[in-house]
Design a protein around this motif. Sequence first.
Motif, PDB file in Angstrom:
ATOM      1  N   ALA A   1       0.821  -1.211   0.000  1.00 33.61           N
ATOM      2  CA  ALA A   1       0.000   0.000   0.000  1.00 33.61           C
ATOM      3  C   ALA A   1       0.855   1.260   0.000  1.00 33.61           C
ATOM      4  O   ALA A   1       0.473   2.284  -0.586  1.00 33.61           O
ATOM      5  CB  ALA A   1      -0.924   0.000   1.212  1.00 33.61           C
ATOM      6  N   LEU A   2       2.014   1.182   0.668  1.00 32.88           N
ATOM      7  CA  LEU A   2       2.895   2.349   0.797  1.00 32.88           C
ATOM      8  C   LEU A   2       4.304   1.980   0.331  1.00 32.88           C
ATOM      9  O   LEU A   2       5.260   1.979   1.109  1.00 32.88           O
ATOM     10  CB  LEU A   2       2.921   2.826   2.253  1.00 32.88           C
ATOM     11  N   PRO A   3       4.467   1.653  -0.956  1.00 33.05           N
ATOM     12  CA  PRO A   3       5.775   1.205  -1.442  1.00 33.05           C
ATOM     13  C   PRO A   3       6.753   2.364  -1.623  1.00 33.05           C
ATOM     14  O   PRO A   3       6.359   3.515  -1.774  1.00 33.05           O
ATOM     15  CB  PRO A   3       5.435   0.577  -2.795  1.00 33.05           C
ATOM     16  N   SER A   4       8.027   2.012  -1.620  1.00 33.07           N
ATOM     17  CA  SER A   4       9.073   2.981  -1.974  1.00 33.07           C
ATOM     18  C   SER A   4       9.286   2.898  -3.489  1.00 33.07           C
ATOM     19  O   SER A   4       9.197   1.819  -4.075  1.00 33.07           O
ATOM     20  CB  SER A   4      10.376   2.646  -1.255  1.00 33.07           C
ATOM     21  N   ALA A   5       9.568   4.026  -4.118  1.00 30.70           N
ATOM     22  CA  ALA A   5       9.788   4.022  -5.568  1.00 30.70           C
ATOM     23  C   ALA A   5      11.005   3.177  -5.926  1.00 30.70           C
ATOM     24  O   ALA A   5      11.021   2.488  -6.959  1.00 30.70           O
ATOM     25  CB  ALA A   5       9.965   5.450  -6.076  1.00 30.70           C
ATOM     26  N   SER A   6      12.031   3.200  -5.078  1.00 26.42           N
ATOM     27  CA  SER A   6      13.230   2.394  -5.296  1.00 26.42           C
ATOM     28  C   SER A   6      13.861   2.077  -3.943  1.00 26.42           C
ATOM     29  O   SER A   6      13.699   2.841  -2.981  1.00 26.42           O
ATOM     30  CB  SER A   6      14.239   3.113  -6.192  1.00 26.42           C
ATOM     31  N   ILE A   7      14.540   0.949  -3.873  1.00 32.33           N
ATOM     32  CA  ILE A   7      15.206   0.538  -2.639  1.00 32.33           C
ATOM     33  C   ILE A   7      16.553  -0.090  -2.962  1.00 32.33           C
ATOM     34  O   ILE A   7      16.808  -0.532  -4.084  1.00 32.33           O
ATOM     35  CB  ILE A   7      14.366  -0.478  -1.832  1.00 32.33           C
ATOM     36  N   ASN A   8      17.417  -0.123  -1.968  1.00 32.53           N
ATOM     37  CA  ASN A   8      18.652  -0.904  -2.017  1.00 32.53           C
ATOM     38  C   ASN A   8      18.563  -1.956  -0.927  1.00 32.53           C
ATOM     39  O   ASN A   8      17.836  -1.792   0.048  1.00 32.53           O
ATOM     40  CB  ASN A   8      19.872  -0.007  -1.789  1.00 32.53           C
ATOM     41  N   HIS A   9      19.297  -3.059  -1.114  1.00 32.36           N
ATOM     42  CA  HIS A   9      19.254  -4.124  -0.123  1.00 32.36           C
ATOM     43  C   HIS A   9      20.668  -4.552   0.235  1.00 32.36           C
ATOM     44  O   HIS A   9      21.525  -4.670  -0.652  1.00 32.36           O
ATOM     45  CB  HIS A   9      18.469  -5.334  -0.643  1.00 32.36           C
ATOM     46  N   PRO A  10      20.955  -4.782   1.532  1.00 27.29           N
ATOM     47  CA  PRO A  10      22.324  -5.134   1.935  1.00 27.29           C
ATOM     48  C   PRO A  10      22.835  -6.452   1.349  1.00 27.29           C
ATOM     49  O   PRO A  10      24.039  -6.669   1.310  1.00 27.29           O
ATOM     50  CB  PRO A  10      22.226  -5.215   3.473  1.00 27.29           C
ATOM     51  N   PHE A  11      21.935  -7.338   0.908  1.00 29.09           N
ATOM     52  CA  PHE A  11      22.385  -8.589   0.301  1.00 29.09           C
ATOM     53  C   PHE A  11      22.839  -8.403  -1.144  1.00 29.09           C
ATOM     54  O   PHE A  11      23.489  -9.270  -1.706  1.00 29.09           O
ATOM     55  CB  PHE A  11      21.268  -9.636   0.338  1.00 29.09           C
ATOM     56  N   TYR A  12      22.438  -7.273  -1.764  1.00 25.97           N
ATOM     57  CA  TYR A  12      22.756  -7.035  -3.173  1.00 25.97           C
ATOM     58  C   TYR A  12      23.315  -5.616  -3.306  1.00 25.97           C
ATOM     59  O   TYR A  12      22.594  -4.674  -3.658  1.00 25.97           O
ATOM     60  CB  TYR A  12      21.511  -7.205  -4.041  1.00 25.97           C
TER      61      TYR A  12
ATOM     62  N   ALA B   1      11.350  -7.975   0.374  1.00 29.22           N
ATOM     63  CA  ALA B   1      12.319  -6.888   0.280  1.00 29.22           C
ATOM     64  C   ALA B   1      12.444  -6.134   1.597  1.00 29.22           C
ATOM     65  O   ALA B   1      13.507  -5.591   1.911  1.00 29.22           O
ATOM     66  CB  ALA B   1      11.913  -5.921  -0.827  1.00 29.22           C
ATOM     67  N   LYS B   2      11.366  -6.111   2.380  1.00 28.15           N
ATOM     68  CA  LYS B   2      11.353  -5.360   3.633  1.00 28.15           C
ATOM     69  C   LYS B   2      11.496  -6.250   4.861  1.00 28.15           C
ATOM     70  O   LYS B   2      11.252  -5.796   5.985  1.00 28.15           O
ATOM     71  CB  LYS B   2      10.057  -4.558   3.728  1.00 28.15           C
ATOM     72  N   LEU B   3      11.921  -7.513   4.687  1.00 26.90           N
ATOM     73  CA  LEU B   3      12.123  -8.385   5.844  1.00 26.90           C
ATOM     74  C   LEU B   3      13.164  -7.770   6.778  1.00 26.90           C
ATOM     75  O   LEU B   3      14.237  -7.358   6.329  1.00 26.90           O
ATOM     76  CB  LEU B   3      12.598  -9.773   5.399  1.00 26.90           C
ATOM     77  N   PRO B   4      12.888  -7.710   8.077  1.00 28.29           N
ATOM     78  CA  PRO B   4      13.862  -7.138   9.020  1.00 28.29           C
ATOM     79  C   PRO B   4      15.146  -7.958   9.056  1.00 28.29           C
ATOM     80  O   PRO B   4      15.110  -9.192   8.978  1.00 28.29           O
ATOM     81  CB  PRO B   4      13.133  -7.217  10.373  1.00 28.29           C
ATOM     82  N   GLN B   5      16.272  -7.285   9.198  1.00 29.72           N
ATOM     83  CA  GLN B   5      17.552  -7.986   9.314  1.00 29.72           C
ATOM     84  C   GLN B   5      17.661  -8.724  10.639  1.00 29.72           C
ATOM     85  O   GLN B   5      18.390  -9.703  10.753  1.00 29.72           O
ATOM     86  CB  GLN B   5      18.715  -6.994   9.178  1.00 29.72           C
TER      87      GLN B   5
END
Length: 251
Positions: free
Chosen positions: A54-65, A110-114
Amino acid sequence: MRYGELITHFSHPQHKLRFEYVEVPFKCDGCKEVGIGSRYKCSTCDFDLHMHCALPSASINHPFYHKCSFQFLRRPPGNTPRFCNACEKDVTGFVYHCNLCGFDLHPCCAKLPQMLDDGEVKLFLYRKVGGAPCLGIFVSAACHRCGRKGRSWSYRSPCKKYNLHVACVKEMLVESWHELYFGHGGGTTKNKKLETRIPSLKGTLQNHHRSKSKVKKCCEMAGLAVQFIISAVLGDPSAIIAGVVGTLMSK
């Protein structure tokens, strides 16, 4: 976010969506994956969205990639089937996609907590069971569900006793809630209670302990661990899943 808050969403422009909390599973109409806990809902059309959809970010980065930049898309790119690099499940709706590497992530994956931490149990997200979170260090660890070290992203405790693939958690949920999503049972309250019951890992944990007291304690702790992981995978790490606490692993 406040309970009852209303938003307008591009995927459902005809009605506003209301923020609410629910302890029975729902299917997100954005990413097409299972959800529980917090959601945005259109009561008129029975339309539901995870918070992350419902409230997505337009773009994200992820520490695994580290080299990737993921862009939010309403549907997977191209005409070939795609899968999520976190859980290995099909991507059929909203997705974060990296044009450079071709990787895909469900919004909730993509938003799973570390880290998941309730004060008693700490669980860390790993790209693969056997590796250190966000690092290239590998140590021995296997998933309690399937017994394998590779495969999808995983949550693991620092003591290495509790390890679960994100993919295995989703398979457990599909097995438990098969009737809900394939049209059997009519969606009654009674059926929903049955379908929110998560399969036990007691059989696999018994292989690690001969003492009944150790099995029981291990099952209780693993039950808490599984609860946190399931809540995170379903899009709301703070959710309390009905019928799980205290009974999930010990029966």
